[in-house]
Design an enzyme around this catalytic site. Sequence first.
Site, short mmCIF file in Angstrom:
data_model
loop_
_atom_site.label_atom_id
_atom_site.label_comp_id
_atom_site.label_asym_id
_atom_site.label_seq_id
_atom_site.Cartn_x
_atom_site.Cartn_y
_atom_site.Cartn_z
N LYS A 49 -9.47 2.60 146.50
CA LYS A 49 -8.76 2.49 147.78
C LYS A 49 -9.65 3.00 148.92
O LYS A 49 -9.73 2.39 149.99
CB LYS A 49 -7.43 3.26 147.71
CG LYS A 49 -6.39 2.53 146.85
CD LYS A 49 -5.14 3.34 146.55
CE LYS A 49 -4.25 2.54 145.58
NZ LYS A 49 -3.02 3.22 145.17
N GLN A 93 -0.74 9.08 145.91
CA GLN A 93 -0.92 8.38 144.63
C GLN A 93 0.07 8.90 143.58
O GLN A 93 0.23 10.11 143.41
CB GLN A 93 -2.37 8.56 144.15
CG GLN A 93 -2.74 7.74 142.93
CD GLN A 93 -2.71 6.23 143.16
OE1 GLN A 93 -2.91 5.75 144.27
NE2 GLN A 93 -2.45 5.48 142.12
N ASP A 116 2.84 2.13 151.45
CA ASP A 116 3.22 1.71 150.10
C ASP A 116 4.52 0.89 150.10
O ASP A 116 4.86 0.26 149.11
CB ASP A 116 3.44 2.94 149.21
CG ASP A 116 2.25 3.23 148.30
OD1 ASP A 116 1.63 2.27 147.82
OD2 ASP A 116 1.99 4.41 148.04
N1 GUN Z 1 0.49 4.30 141.24
C1 GUN Z 1 0.42 3.07 140.66
N2 GUN Z 1 0.57 2.09 141.59
C2 GUN Z 1 0.73 2.73 142.77
C3 GUN Z 1 0.92 2.25 144.10
O1 GUN Z 1 0.99 1.05 144.40
N3 GUN Z 1 1.04 3.21 145.05
C4 GUN Z 1 0.98 4.55 144.76
N4 GUN Z 1 1.12 5.42 145.76
N5 GUN Z 1 0.82 5.01 143.54
C5 GUN Z 1 0.68 4.10 142.55
#
Ligand code: GUN
Length: 277
Positions: A49, A93, A116
């Site tokens: 990311k 996350q 998100d």
């Molecule tokens: N963990 C797995 N997929 C995601 C996601 O799309 N966003 C976040 N914040 N955590 C994750």
Amino acid sequence: MYKVIDGKALAAKMREDIKQKVQASGKNIGLAVVLVGDDPASQVYVRNKIKACGEVGIKSYAYRLDKDATQASVEELVKSLAEDNNVHGILVQLPMPPHIDSKKVLSHIPCKKDVDGFCAENIGKLCMNEDCLVACTPNGVMQMLASEGIELKGKNAVVVGRSNIVGKPMAMLLTNADATVTVCHSKTADLKQVCLNADVLVAAIGKAKFITADMVKEGAVVIDVGMDRDENGKLCGDVDFENVKEKCSYISPVPGGVGPMTITMLMYNTYLAAVRS
Ligand code: GUN
């Protein structure tokens, strides 16, 4: 004959477009990424990311907290990011260590910085087919379907998995696109029969190669959201790709399918959050 939907190539193309948009906005766009603990998969996702931010010209602010970080310290960090005008998007996350109440942490992310698309307001707007920040993985799936010109109106779409992150928003997006949607999960009776009815099958279960060829209709479109490990520890999806592909009109691979698109949609959401701020 099936066609593989190349998520990596589509992601690269979209990132180029997002880079132009970021530049044209004339804004210093910032994304804060919070990682608590040392989950190996989360570390990889967060690294990717942050790398993507660099690619599209978004400034990333990375916060890596110890696995023993207190609830209060994580909440304080998110509260401070909520107030920070340089930060247009906040990504915490998941999963966080078990002693952390993640719902409480996420509650401090203002909806306009919720890149998100997890908060109740964004989910509610999605449900009502209103403009909002849409969860990245399902939004990426929709872009993949659109990129191939796959018609959804009147089609039977089956989503296997009912998570708040993927399954539920995926079902809403497909419904908004006029598909007839069934959501399946671990308690679904005769899952195979339901899957066999799918013109479009989205697998978001989290079990390696769970979707086998006998569960897939001839000519179906199969999208694999899984990120699993096979018996040899190799990265694979929720779909038994090698055996399923021959039945499909389109199929997305793992790796190189939905994964790169999730991160691309995060970049897009951060851009949207910034220009709307
Ligand atoms: N963990 C797995 N997929 C995601 C996601 O799309 N966003 C976040 N914040 N955590 C994750």
